[in-house]
Design an enzyme around this catalytic site. Structure first.
Site, PDB file in Angstrom:
ATOM      1  N   GLU A 122       0.832  -1.210   0.000  1.00 14.81           N
ATOM      2  CA  GLU A 122       0.000   0.000   0.000  1.00 14.81           C
ATOM      3  C   GLU A 122       0.865   1.257   0.000  1.00 14.81           C
ATOM      4  O   GLU A 122       0.469   2.284  -0.532  1.00 14.81           O
ATOM      5  CB  GLU A 122      -0.954   0.011   1.191  1.00 14.81           C
ATOM      6  CG  GLU A 122      -1.942   1.161   1.125  1.00 14.81           C
ATOM      7  CD  GLU A 122      -2.924   1.199   2.276  1.00 14.81           C
ATOM      8  OE1 GLU A 122      -3.811   2.066   2.244  1.00 14.81           O
ATOM      9  OE2 GLU A 122      -2.806   0.367   3.193  1.00 14.81           O
ATOM     10  N   ALA A 133      -3.383   7.475   7.426  1.00 13.65           N
ATOM     11  CA  ALA A 133      -2.686   6.947   8.598  1.00 13.65           C
ATOM     12  C   ALA A 133      -1.308   6.393   8.256  1.00 13.65           C
ATOM     13  O   ALA A 133      -0.709   5.673   9.049  1.00 13.65           O
ATOM     14  CB  ALA A 133      -3.529   5.861   9.252  1.00 13.65           C
ATOM     15  N   HIS A 209      -9.212   1.572  -1.727  1.00 14.93           N
ATOM     16  CA  HIS A 209     -10.332   2.029  -0.885  1.00 14.93           C
ATOM     17  C   HIS A 209     -11.017   3.278  -1.455  1.00 14.93           C
ATOM     18  O   HIS A 209     -10.787   4.394  -1.025  1.00 14.93           O
ATOM     19  CB  HIS A 209      -9.958   2.194   0.583  1.00 14.93           C
ATOM     20  CG  HIS A 209      -8.647   2.809   0.915  1.00 14.93           C
ATOM     21  ND1 HIS A 209      -8.222   4.028   0.417  1.00 14.93           N
ATOM     22  CD2 HIS A 209      -7.643   2.382   1.735  1.00 14.93           C
ATOM     23  CE1 HIS A 209      -7.044   4.323   0.913  1.00 14.93           C
ATOM     24  NE2 HIS A 209      -6.668   3.336   1.701  1.00 14.93           N
ATOM     25  N   ASN A 212     -11.938   6.964  -0.004  1.00 16.20           N
ATOM     26  CA  ASN A 212     -11.052   7.302   1.109  1.00 16.20           C
ATOM     27  C   ASN A 212      -9.676   7.694   0.594  1.00 16.20           C
ATOM     28  O   ASN A 212      -9.107   7.025  -0.266  1.00 16.20           O
ATOM     29  CB  ASN A 212     -10.934   6.132   2.089  1.00 16.20           C
ATOM     30  CG  ASN A 212     -12.261   5.790   2.749  1.00 16.20           C
ATOM     31  OD1 ASN A 212     -12.799   4.714   2.565  1.00 16.20           O
ATOM     32  ND2 ASN A 212     -12.803   6.720   3.511  1.00 16.20           N
ATOM     33  N   ALA A 213      -9.123   8.790   1.133  1.00 10.08           N
ATOM     34  CA  ALA A 213      -7.784   9.282   0.787  1.00 10.08           C
ATOM     35  C   ALA A 213      -7.672   9.652  -0.688  1.00 10.08           C
ATOM     36  O   ALA A 213      -6.693   9.341  -1.358  1.00 10.08           O
ATOM     37  CB  ALA A 213      -6.708   8.276   1.177  1.00 10.08           C
ATOM     38  N   GLY A 242     -18.955  -0.052   8.019  1.00 11.90           N
ATOM     39  CA  GLY A 242     -19.930   0.780   8.700  1.00 11.90           C
ATOM     40  C   GLY A 242     -19.359   2.057   9.244  1.00 11.90           C
ATOM     41  O   GLY A 242     -20.089   2.848   9.862  1.00 11.90           O
ATOM     42  N   HIS A 244     -16.088   3.676   7.490  1.00 14.35           N
ATOM     43  CA  HIS A 244     -15.393   4.390   6.415  1.00 14.35           C
ATOM     44  C   HIS A 244     -16.336   5.000   5.378  1.00 14.35           C
ATOM     45  O   HIS A 244     -16.042   6.066   4.823  1.00 14.35           O
ATOM     46  CB  HIS A 244     -14.416   3.450   5.705  1.00 14.35           C
ATOM     47  CG  HIS A 244     -13.139   3.229   6.436  1.00 14.35           C
ATOM     48  ND1 HIS A 244     -13.036   2.378   7.512  1.00 14.35           N
ATOM     49  CD2 HIS A 244     -11.899   3.740   6.239  1.00 14.35           C
ATOM     50  CE1 HIS A 244     -11.786   2.379   7.955  1.00 14.35           C
ATOM     51  NE2 HIS A 244     -11.083   3.188   7.197  1.00 14.35           N
ATOM     52  N   ASP A 267      -9.387  -3.830   5.308  1.00 12.10           N
ATOM     53  CA  ASP A 267      -8.400  -2.829   5.736  1.00 12.10           C
ATOM     54  C   ASP A 267      -8.173  -2.895   7.249  1.00 12.10           C
ATOM     55  O   ASP A 267      -7.922  -1.879   7.894  1.00 12.10           O
ATOM     56  CB  ASP A 267      -8.834  -1.420   5.322  1.00 12.10           C
ATOM     57  CG  ASP A 267      -7.664  -0.429   5.298  1.00 12.10           C
ATOM     58  OD1 ASP A 267      -6.497  -0.871   5.286  1.00 12.10           O
ATOM     59  OD2 ASP A 267      -7.916   0.785   5.311  1.00 12.10           O
ATOM     60  N   ALA A 301      -7.891   5.114  10.961  1.00  9.25           N
ATOM     61  CA  ALA A 301      -6.658   4.332  10.778  1.00  9.25           C
ATOM     62  C   ALA A 301      -6.985   2.860  10.576  1.00  9.25           C
ATOM     63  O   ALA A 301      -6.832   2.032  11.469  1.00  9.25           O
ATOM     64  CB  ALA A 301      -5.741   4.516  11.985  1.00  9.25           C
TER      65      ALA A 301
END
Length: 376
Positions: A122, A133, A209, A212-213, A242, A244, A267, A301
């Site tokens: 990752e 994170a 993901h 996210n990010a 539930g 993210h 994750d 995180a």
């Protein structure tokens, strides 16, 4: 082994009522004499494939511990996650090298738990602005030579790598890494629509993901999400814990990309399967309270659940069960180029299945290559 009276997952048709025969550790056309497993009132699904998780039961893949990896694999198998591709964090190259060497050793020696089918890098080729994170001190520009060194340490196990395509040299990195058979995933990125499209055109085939990010998906700036949608060969990971992703967005993502392109991931970090408290992820302190794992500044995180629970959560959000099962088994197997062996229930495939109670999707039994390893 003969599994009777169950509704069996079929990639094309959803669920069908039929027997499942397992011989020599593989799904067989016909059943020989042997153990009979009654799946009445159960769904029979493939062993799940988690291609993006960091740890569980107090252990973390990035620790580079063989004993820790074995403990993780045993926990995952009991949860119905039979194939794992654990993810490393953004760390110094020497530490990532140790992590890759440990993975190669685990695969060579085997163990009683889930099969390690790959390594997911990752980090460290990420954007500082969207590191989440990850430890910013160890971020690194996309570096093909470094990737090759880590691949050597892993004995060819590196199957995925995340890259922020706006970073210097990233597009050429994507092109060359993809040519080596590694699935390149776009993530932890500030990339706009055009930059993400360039990465997908260069060979990237996944999004790390989704939502996210990365920049948001808006009507004038569709960003990575819009670019991924416009390339039908791109798969999108989704953390369905539930926390993210809002349940409405989970439903929207499955509608937008379709069940053939979604990849459920957990994750998880080392707190999965553990009580609330203080933990660490990539050298950073994390507080876990229920499903929420967060840094001191509130940054999420990782998660504190497992992939089977993510599947159940997706179903509770309104995702049809056969779509959720596909996203947690067959689709990740495709991402790992392993759909010829894992991720579905068909002759010649691994004889690995999970029996889920219809009433609540709890696990009645886990069968790994023809052996009953867990029974509720």
């Amino acid at each position: 082994m003969r599994i009777i009276n169950g509704d069996v997952f079929d990639v094309a048709r959803g669920f069908v009522s039929r027997e499942v025969c397992i011989s020599g550790g593989k799904i067989a056309e016909t059943c020989a004499d042997g153990t009979v497993l009654d799946a009445k009132d159960c769904y029979v699904i493939p062993g799940l494939v988690d291609l993006h998780f960091h740890g569980c039961k107090g252990e973390d893949f990035s620790d580079g511990s063989l004993a820790g990896l074995r403990k993780m694999a045993e926990y995952e198998l009991i949860q119905g996650v039979a194939y794992i591709c654990p993810a490393g964090m953004t760390l110094p190259e020497e530490q990532l090298t140790q992590v890759c060497e440990t993975a190669a050793r685990y695969q060579a020696e085997g163990g009683p738990g889930a099969e390690l089918v790959g390594v997911n890098l990752e980090g460290p080729f990420l954007s500082a602005a969207k590191k989440g994170a990850q430890n910013g001190a160890y971020l690194h520009a996309p570096d093909l030579a470094m990737l090759e060194r880590l691949q050597t340490a892993a004995n060819g196990l590196v199957k995925l790598v995340t890259v922020a395509p706006e970073e210097p040299g990233a597009i050429e990195f994507v092109r060359k890494a993809s040519q080596k058979g590694i699935t390149v995933s776009v993530g932890h990125t500030t990339a706009d629509y055009d930059t993400a499209r360039a990465a997908f055109s260069a060979g990237a085939r996944q999004v790390t993901h989704l939502f996210n990010a990365m920049p948001g998906f808006t009507h004038r700036a569709p960003g990575v999400v819009g670019a991924a949608f416009d390339h039908p060969e791109i798969r999108a990971e989704l953390i369905c814990d539930g926390v993210h992703i809002h349940e409405s967005v989970v439903r929207a993502a499955f509608q937008l990309f379709g069940p053939g392109r979604m990849v459920l991931i957990s994750d998880t970090m080392r707190a999965a399967g553990m009580p609330d408290g203080q933990y660490s992820l990539g050298g950073l302190d994390v507080t876990v309270n229920g499903k929420l794992a967060a840094l001191e500044d509130g940054t999420i995180a990782g998660s504190a659940t497992n992939l089977m629970d993510c599947l159940r959560t997706a179903v509770s959000f309104g995702i049809p069960l056969h779509h959720a099962v596909r996203a947690a088994s067959f689709n990740p197997a495709v991402a790992l180029h392993m759909q010829h062996r894992i991720g579905s229930i068909a002759p010649g495939m691994d004889g690995t299945v999970v029996l889920l109670e219809k009433r609540d999707l709890s696990i009645r039994a886990v069968v790994f290559r023809g052996d009953l390893v867990s029974a509720g």
